[in-house]
Motif scaffolding. Structure first.
Motif, PDB file in Angstrom:
ATOM      1  N   SER A 189       0.822  -1.216   0.000  1.00  9.23           N
ATOM      2  CA  SER A 189       0.000   0.000   0.000  1.00  9.23           C
ATOM      3  C   SER A 189       0.852   1.261   0.000  1.00  9.23           C
ATOM      4  O   SER A 189       2.009   1.242   0.412  1.00  9.23           O
ATOM      5  N   VAL A 190       0.235   2.332  -0.479  1.00 12.40           N
ATOM      6  CA  VAL A 190       0.868   3.653  -0.496  1.00 12.40           C
ATOM      7  C   VAL A 190      -0.141   4.649   0.050  1.00 12.40           C
ATOM      8  O   VAL A 190      -1.316   4.625  -0.328  1.00 12.40           O
ATOM      9  N   SER A 191       0.318   5.517   0.963  1.00  7.42           N
ATOM     10  CA  SER A 191      -0.524   6.570   1.521  1.00  7.42           C
ATOM     11  C   SER A 191       0.118   7.916   1.244  1.00  7.42           C
ATOM     12  O   SER A 191       1.330   8.073   1.386  1.00  7.42           O
ATOM     13  N   ILE A 192      -0.709   8.880   0.852  1.00  6.41           N
ATOM     14  CA  ILE A 192      -0.252  10.238   0.580  1.00  6.41           C
ATOM     15  C   ILE A 192      -0.995  11.172   1.513  1.00  6.41           C
ATOM     16  O   ILE A 192      -2.223  11.156   1.565  1.00  6.41           O
ATOM     17  N   GLN A 193      -0.244  11.963   2.257  1.00  2.83           N
ATOM     18  CA  GLN A 193      -0.827  12.989   3.119  1.00  2.83           C
ATOM     19  C   GLN A 193      -0.259  14.326   2.699  1.00  2.83           C
ATOM     20  O   GLN A 193       0.907  14.414   2.295  1.00  2.83           O
ATOM     21  N   ALA A 194      -1.068  15.356   2.798  1.00  2.00           N
ATOM     22  CA  ALA A 194      -0.587  16.699   2.490  1.00  2.00           C
ATOM     23  C   ALA A 194      -1.218  17.693   3.445  1.00  2.00           C
ATOM     24  O   ALA A 194      -2.396  17.575   3.792  1.00  2.00           O
ATOM     25  N   LYS A 195      -0.390  18.625   3.883  1.00  5.79           N
ATOM     26  CA  LYS A 195      -0.850  19.700   4.762  1.00  5.79           C
ATOM     27  C   LYS A 195      -0.425  21.017   4.140  1.00  5.79           C
ATOM     28  O   LYS A 195       0.717  21.179   3.725  1.00  5.79           O
ATOM     29  N   ARG A 196      -1.371  21.944   4.099  1.00  6.53           N
ATOM     30  CA  ARG A 196      -1.078  23.242   3.488  1.00  6.53           C
ATOM     31  C   ARG A 196      -1.686  24.339   4.332  1.00  6.53           C
ATOM     32  O   ARG A 196      -2.836  24.241   4.769  1.00  6.53           O
ATOM     33  N   LYS A 197      -0.917  25.377   4.544  1.00  7.93           N
ATOM     34  CA  LYS A 197      -1.405  26.569   5.225  1.00  7.93           C
ATOM     35  C   LYS A 197      -1.138  27.763   4.330  1.00  7.93           C
ATOM     36  O   LYS A 197      -0.136  27.817   3.635  1.00  7.93           O
ATOM     37  N   VAL A 198      -2.052  28.694   4.353  1.00 11.00           N
ATOM     38  CA  VAL A 198      -1.855  29.921   3.602  1.00 11.00           C
ATOM     39  C   VAL A 198      -1.285  30.947   4.571  1.00 11.00           C
ATOM     40  O   VAL A 198      -1.930  31.318   5.554  1.00 11.00           O
ATOM     41  N   ALA A 199      -0.068  31.372   4.315  1.00  9.00           N
ATOM     42  CA  ALA A 199       0.621  32.318   5.203  1.00  9.00           C
ATOM     43  C   ALA A 199       0.170  33.748   4.915  1.00  9.00           C
ATOM     44  O   ALA A 199      -0.078  34.121   3.767  1.00  9.00           O
ATOM     45  N   VAL A 200       0.079  34.526   5.964  1.00  6.16           N
ATOM     46  CA  VAL A 200      -0.234  35.949   5.836  1.00  6.16           C
ATOM     47  C   VAL A 200       1.074  36.664   5.500  1.00  6.16           C
ATOM     48  O   VAL A 200       2.067  36.498   6.199  1.00  6.16           O
ATOM     49  N   PRO A 201       1.106  37.420   4.394  1.00  2.35           N
ATOM     50  CA  PRO A 201       2.334  38.130   4.029  1.00  2.35           C
ATOM     51  C   PRO A 201       2.807  39.055   5.157  1.00  2.35           C
ATOM     52  O   PRO A 201       1.991  39.642   5.892  1.00  2.35           O
ATOM     53  N   GLU A 202       4.110  39.177   5.273  1.00  2.00           N
ATOM     54  CA  GLU A 202       4.702  40.003   6.329  1.00  2.00           C
ATOM     55  C   GLU A 202       4.221  41.454   6.211  1.00  2.00           C
ATOM     56  O   GLU A 202       4.145  42.009   5.116  1.00  2.00           O
ATOM     57  N   GLY A 203       3.828  42.014   7.334  1.00  6.30           N
ATOM     58  CA  GLY A 203       3.352  43.383   7.366  1.00  6.30           C
ATOM     59  C   GLY A 203       1.853  43.532   7.138  1.00  6.30           C
ATOM     60  O   GLY A 203       1.345  44.646   7.130  1.00  6.30           O
ATOM     61  N   TYR A 204       1.150  42.418   6.929  1.00  8.16           N
ATOM     62  CA  TYR A 204      -0.289  42.443   6.689  1.00  8.16           C
ATOM     63  C   TYR A 204      -1.032  41.690   7.783  1.00  8.16           C
ATOM     64  O   TYR A 204      -0.488  40.826   8.442  1.00  8.16           O
ATOM     65  N   LYS A 205      -2.309  42.058   7.955  1.00  5.00           N
ATOM     66  CA  LYS A 205      -3.216  41.286   8.790  1.00  5.00           C
ATOM     67  C   LYS A 205      -4.190  40.579   7.861  1.00  5.00           C
ATOM     68  O   LYS A 205      -4.506  41.088   6.788  1.00  5.00           O
ATOM     69  N   SER A 206      -4.691  39.460   8.299  1.00  8.42           N
ATOM     70  CA  SER A 206      -5.631  38.709   7.477  1.00  8.42           C
ATOM     71  C   SER A 206      -6.986  39.419   7.486  1.00  8.42           C
ATOM     72  O   SER A 206      -7.576  39.652   8.535  1.00  8.42           O
ATOM     73  N   TYR A 207      -7.464  39.798   6.323  1.00 16.83           N
ATOM     74  CA  TYR A 207      -8.769  40.430   6.169  1.00 16.83           C
ATOM     75  C   TYR A 207      -9.783  39.390   5.718  1.00 16.83           C
ATOM     76  O   TYR A 207     -10.894  39.348   6.200  1.00 16.83           O
ATOM     77  N   ARG A 208      -9.364  38.554   4.782  1.00 21.24           N
ATOM     78  CA  ARG A 208     -10.209  37.480   4.269  1.00 21.24           C
ATOM     79  C   ARG A 208      -9.311  36.439   3.622  1.00 21.24           C
ATOM     80  O   ARG A 208      -8.395  36.778   2.889  1.00 21.24           O
ATOM     81  N   GLN A 209      -9.560  35.152   3.900  1.00 18.53           N
ATOM     82  CA  GLN A 209      -8.785  34.071   3.284  1.00 18.53           C
ATOM     83  C   GLN A 209      -9.745  33.027   2.731  1.00 18.53           C
ATOM     84  O   GLN A 209     -10.395  32.315   3.497  1.00 18.53           O
TER      85      GLN A 209
END
Length: 119
Positions: free
Chosen positions: A51-71
């Motif tokens: 068997s083969v298992s594939i896992q993936a984790k992804r996060k969207v980083a907030v660019p430096e100097g910005y606050k998250s307004y909408r993602q």
């Protein structure tokens, strides 16, 4: 159900967005998996004798100097597992990524015929 798979090809799937193509020839299996937006270091691929298992984790980083307004970008993780009828050569698996497609070449384990010797 694909003929090369022992049973249902998807186990523990946390995302249905990552569709797969599965191919077979005499030497190996090939899995192509849709993975748009994932970098190579997002993947963890593990293999056992069949068997083969594939896992993936992804996060969207907030660019430096910005606050998250909408993602709205998808930050979800996923896992797909595939089990094969015969044994595979887990040591020789090759994974590549190109244009949002993860390709995993999975060599079949050779069946060896052992000659019995007289001592």
């Amino acid at each position: 159900m694909h003929s090369l798979l022992l049973s249902n090809p998807v186990f523990n799937s946390l995302s249905t967005n990552n569709k797969a193509n599965i191919f077979e020839n005499k030497q190996s299996y090939l899995i192509e998996l849709e993975v748009p937006g994932f970098d190579n270091d997002n993947f963890t691929i593990t293999a056992t004798h069949n068997s083969v298992s594939i896992q993936a984790k992804r996060k969207v980083a907030v660019p430096e100097g910005y606050k998250s307004y909408r993602q709205e970008f998808d930050t979800s993780n996923f896992q797909r597992s595939f089990r094969f009828r015969g044994n595979i050569d887990a040591e020789s698996i090759i994974a590549t990524s190109n244009n949002g497609v993860l390709s995993i070449t999975i060599p079949k384990d050779e069946v060896r015929v052992i000659e019995v010797q007289t001592v």
